[in-house]
Design a protein around this motif. Structure first.
Motif, PDB file in Angstrom:
ATOM      1  N   GLN A  94      45.293  48.607  11.667  1.00 26.17           N
ATOM      2  CA  GLN A  94      45.404  47.863  10.409  1.00 26.17           C
ATOM      3  C   GLN A  94      46.664  47.007  10.401  1.00 26.17           C
ATOM      4  O   GLN A  94      46.654  45.874   9.923  1.00 26.17           O
ATOM      5  N   ALA A  95      47.766  47.545  10.929  1.00 25.34           N
ATOM      6  CA  ALA A  95      48.987  46.757  11.096  1.00 25.34           C
ATOM      7  C   ALA A  95      48.855  45.969  12.393  1.00 25.34           C
ATOM      8  O   ALA A  95      48.639  46.541  13.457  1.00 25.34           O
ATOM      9  N   HIS A  96      48.953  44.654  12.297  1.00 29.08           N
ATOM     10  CA  HIS A  96      48.648  43.811  13.455  1.00 29.08           C
ATOM     11  C   HIS A  96      49.649  43.964  14.592  1.00 29.08           C
ATOM     12  O   HIS A  96      49.316  43.753  15.758  1.00 29.08           O
ATOM     13  N   ASN A  97      50.904  44.348  14.290  1.00 30.26           N
ATOM     14  CA  ASN A  97      51.910  44.604  15.320  1.00 30.26           C
ATOM     15  C   ASN A  97      52.094  43.442  16.296  1.00 30.26           C
ATOM     16  O   ASN A  97      52.192  43.633  17.508  1.00 30.26           O
ATOM     17  N   LEU A  98      52.151  42.234  15.776  1.00 38.15           N
ATOM     18  CA  LEU A  98      52.397  41.071  16.624  1.00 38.15           C
ATOM     19  C   LEU A  98      53.895  40.879  16.841  1.00 38.15           C
ATOM     20  O   LEU A  98      54.710  41.249  16.006  1.00 38.15           O
ATOM     21  N   HIS A  99      54.237  40.273  17.965  1.00 41.34           N
ATOM     22  CA  HIS A  99      55.625  39.902  18.224  1.00 41.34           C
ATOM     23  C   HIS A  99      55.901  38.575  17.523  1.00 41.34           C
ATOM     24  O   HIS A  99      55.289  37.551  17.840  1.00 41.34           O
ATOM     25  N   GLU A 100      56.825  38.611  16.576  1.00 44.53           N
ATOM     26  CA  GLU A 100      57.056  37.447  15.725  1.00 44.53           C
ATOM     27  C   GLU A 100      57.607  36.241  16.481  1.00 44.53           C
ATOM     28  O   GLU A 100      57.462  35.106  16.030  1.00 44.53           O
ATOM     29  N   SER A 101      58.227  36.479  17.634  1.00 45.50           N
ATOM     30  CA  SER A 101      58.817  35.375  18.389  1.00 45.50           C
ATOM     31  C   SER A 101      57.853  34.760  19.392  1.00 45.50           C
ATOM     32  O   SER A 101      58.192  33.801  20.088  1.00 45.50           O
ATOM     33  N   LEU A 102      56.632  35.288  19.463  1.00 43.13           N
ATOM     34  CA  LEU A 102      55.631  34.782  20.408  1.00 43.13           C
ATOM     35  C   LEU A 102      54.507  34.092  19.655  1.00 43.13           C
ATOM     36  O   LEU A 102      54.151  34.481  18.548  1.00 43.13           O
ATOM     37  N   THR A 103      53.925  33.071  20.280  1.00 40.30           N
ATOM     38  CA  THR A 103      52.794  32.371  19.679  1.00 40.30           C
ATOM     39  C   THR A 103      51.554  33.261  19.705  1.00 40.30           C
ATOM     40  O   THR A 103      51.533  34.315  20.367  1.00 40.30           O
ATOM     41  N   ALA A 104      50.521  32.816  19.008  1.00 37.15           N
ATOM     42  CA  ALA A 104      49.260  33.558  19.019  1.00 37.15           C
ATOM     43  C   ALA A 104      48.760  33.748  20.448  1.00 37.15           C
ATOM     44  O   ALA A 104      48.362  34.854  20.838  1.00 37.15           O
ATOM     45  N   MET A 105      48.795  32.668  21.247  1.00 37.82           N
ATOM     46  CA  MET A 105      48.333  32.772  22.624  1.00 37.82           C
ATOM     47  C   MET A 105      49.179  33.750  23.429  1.00 37.82           C
ATOM     48  O   MET A 105      48.648  34.575  24.181  1.00 37.82           O
ATOM     49  N   GLN A 106      50.500  33.691  23.272  1.00 42.37           N
ATOM     50  CA  GLN A 106      51.372  34.594  24.014  1.00 42.37           C
ATOM     51  C   GLN A 106      51.166  36.044  23.607  1.00 42.37           C
ATOM     52  O   GLN A 106      51.215  36.947  24.447  1.00 42.37           O
ATOM     53  N   ASN A 107      50.928  36.285  22.315  1.00 40.84           N
ATOM     54  CA  ASN A 107      50.627  37.639  21.870  1.00 40.84           C
ATOM     55  C   ASN A 107      49.363  38.170  22.522  1.00 40.84           C
ATOM     56  O   ASN A 107      49.304  39.328  22.944  1.00 40.84           O
ATOM     57  N   VAL A 108      48.343  37.332  22.587  1.00 40.79           N
ATOM     58  CA  VAL A 108      47.086  37.758  23.200  1.00 40.79           C
ATOM     59  C   VAL A 108      47.256  37.963  24.702  1.00 40.79           C
ATOM     60  O   VAL A 108      46.700  38.907  25.278  1.00 40.79           O
ATOM     61  N   MET A 109      48.034  37.114  25.340  1.00 37.30           N
ATOM     62  CA  MET A 109      48.265  37.265  26.780  1.00 37.30           C
ATOM     63  C   MET A 109      48.895  38.608  27.109  1.00 37.30           C
ATOM     64  O   MET A 109      48.693  39.148  28.202  1.00 37.30           O
ATOM     65  N   MET A 110      49.656  39.174  26.161  1.00 34.81           N
ATOM     66  CA  MET A 110      50.259  40.483  26.383  1.00 34.81           C
ATOM     67  C   MET A 110      49.200  41.561  26.592  1.00 34.81           C
ATOM     68  O   MET A 110      49.448  42.577  27.239  1.00 34.81           O
ATOM     69  N   GLY A 111      48.009  41.335  26.033  1.00 39.06           N
ATOM     70  CA  GLY A 111      46.925  42.281  26.226  1.00 39.06           C
ATOM     71  C   GLY A 111      46.424  42.347  27.656  1.00 39.06           C
ATOM     72  O   GLY A 111      45.694  43.270  28.024  1.00 39.06           O
ATOM     73  N   LEU A 112      46.816  41.381  28.479  1.00 38.22           N
ATOM     74  CA  LEU A 112      46.421  41.367  29.884  1.00 38.22           C
ATOM     75  C   LEU A 112      47.468  42.001  30.784  1.00 38.22           C
ATOM     76  O   LEU A 112      47.193  42.272  31.954  1.00 38.22           O
ATOM     77  N   GLN A 113      48.659  42.231  30.274  1.00 39.41           N
ATOM     78  CA  GLN A 113      49.740  42.743  31.116  1.00 39.41           C
ATOM     79  C   GLN A 113      49.439  44.133  31.664  1.00 39.41           C
ATOM     80  O   GLN A 113      49.865  44.473  32.764  1.00 39.41           O
ATOM     81  N   VAL A 114      48.701  44.933  30.911  1.00 37.36           N
ATOM     82  CA  VAL A 114      48.402  46.290  31.376  1.00 37.36           C
ATOM     83  C   VAL A 114      47.478  46.291  32.579  1.00 37.36           C
ATOM     84  O   VAL A 114      47.328  47.302  33.250  1.00 37.36           O
ATOM     85  N   HIS A 115      46.841  45.155  32.856  1.00 34.53           N
ATOM     86  CA  HIS A 115      45.900  45.085  33.977  1.00 34.53           C
ATOM     87  C   HIS A 115      46.575  44.622  35.268  1.00 34.53           C
ATOM     88  O   HIS A 115      45.895  44.332  36.255  1.00 34.53           O
ATOM     89  N   GLY A 116      47.904  44.554  35.266  1.00 36.22           N
ATOM     90  CA  GLY A 116      48.608  44.165  36.481  1.00 36.22           C
ATOM     91  C   GLY A 116      48.850  42.673  36.544  1.00 36.22           C
ATOM     92  O   GLY A 116      48.730  41.952  35.561  1.00 36.22           O
ATOM     93  N   ARG A 117      49.177  42.208  37.725  1.00 38.65           N
ATOM     94  CA  ARG A 117      49.533  40.816  37.914  1.00 38.65           C
ATOM     95  C   ARG A 117      48.313  39.921  37.711  1.00 38.65           C
ATOM     96  O   ARG A 117      47.234  40.174  38.251  1.00 38.65           O
TER      97      ARG A 117
END
Length: 233
Positions: A94-117
Motif C-alpha cells: 500500500q505504501a509505494h516506497n519509491l525513492h524520491e530522488s529517482l525518476t519513475a523510470m529509475q525506480n522501476v529499473m531498480m526492480g531489475l537489479q535483483v536479477h543480476g547484471r
C-alpha cells in the motif's frame, strides 16, 4: 509444465510475542493456489491477512506447519535459499516506497537489479514498457514529488512486474487508486496470469475489484472461514 501449485501451505500456525504476551495470529491455515490464478484475500482488519501474505512470501519465518513456495519448503530454509526465492516474486504494498530522488523510470529499473547484471539500454526499455502498461508513458522522467498518489502507486506496480515474476504478492495495491486505475491494475495482473502463468495473491478491502478475482479467501480471527471459487471473467 509442473502441476505442483506455486503456493502450498499446510497446517500453518503463527504467533506473535512471547511468554504471557504470546498471541496466536493464524490457526491451521491450509491452502493451495494454482499457477496463473488471481486470488483475493479479504477480511476485517486484524484478521491475519498481511501476516499470511508475508509468511507465504518468505518475508517472515514459518514457525509451525509447512509452506512450499515454487516447490521449495520455507520452514527452516537457509537465508540464501529465501533470497533466491524472493527474486522470483514481485511485491506491491500500500505504501509505494519509491525513492524520491529517482525518476519513475529509475525506480522501476531498480526492480531489475535483483536479477543480476543487465545492460542499461535493456533495463530502460523494460522499465518504459512496464510503465506504459499502467498508463504512465508520459511520466517516465518525473520524480515522485511531481506525481499524484495514484501515479506513485502505479510506478510501484510497474517496479514489481518489470522482472516478470512467477508470483505477485500484493497488499492493498489499489487503495490509493481510483476505480478505473484499480481495475486496470487487476486486469493487467490477470492478463499476466493468462499469458505468462503469473500467480497473484492480493490482500484487499477494495470491493470494487472482487468481481475480477478467480477466488476469494475470507479470513476472520486468523482462520479461513470462506473459500469462494469463481469462474474466470
Amino acid at each position: 509444465m509442473t502441476d505442483t501449485p506455486p503456493i502450498n501451505a499446510q497446517a500453518l500456525n503463527h504467533w506473535f510475542g512471547s511468554g504471557e504476551a504470546r498471541k496466536q495470529a493464524l490457526f491451521d491455515i491450509s491452502l493451495q493456489i494454482p499457477r496463473g490464478s488471481f486470488t483475493a484475500l479479504v477480511g476485517p482488519s486484524g484478521s491475519g491477512k498481511t501476516t499470511l501474505l508475508t509468511l507465504l512470501g518468505c518475508l517472515r519465518d514459518v514457525q509451525e506447519g509447512s509452506v512450499q513456495l515454487l516447490g521449495h519448503e520455507l520452514r527452516a530454509a537457509p537465508e540464501a535459499d529465501l533470497i533466491t526465492l524472493r527474486r522470483r516474486l514481485g511485491f506491491i504494498f500500500q505504501a509505494h516506497n519509491l525513492h524520491e530522488s529517482l525518476t519513475a523510470m529509475q525506480n522501476v529499473m531498480m526492480g531489475l537489479q535483483v536479477h543480476g547484471r543487465i545492460d542499461d539500454a535493456t533495463a530502460k526499455q523494460a522499465a518504459a514498457h512496464a510503465l506504459g502498461l499502467v498508463g504512465l508513458s508520459e511520466r517516465l522522467h518525473y520524480l515522485p514529488g511531481n506525481l499524484s498518489g495514484g501515479q506513485k502507486q502505479r510506478v510501484a506496480v510497474s517496479r514489481a512486474l518489470v522482472g516478470s515474476p512467477d508470483i505477485v504478492m500484493a497488499d492493498e495495491p489499489t487503495a490509493a487508486l481510483d476505480r478505473e486505475s484499480g481495475a486496470n491494475v487487476v486486469d493487467l495482473l490477470k492478463r499476466m496470469g493468462q499469458a505468462r502463468g503469473t500467480t497473484t495473491l492480493m490482500v484487499t478491502h477494495d470491493g470494487r475489484i472482487l468481481d475480477r478475482a478467480d477466488r476469494i479467501l475470507t479470513l476472520e480471527d486468523g482462520r479461513i472461514v470462506k473459500d469462494e471459487r469463481r469462474s474466470p471473467a
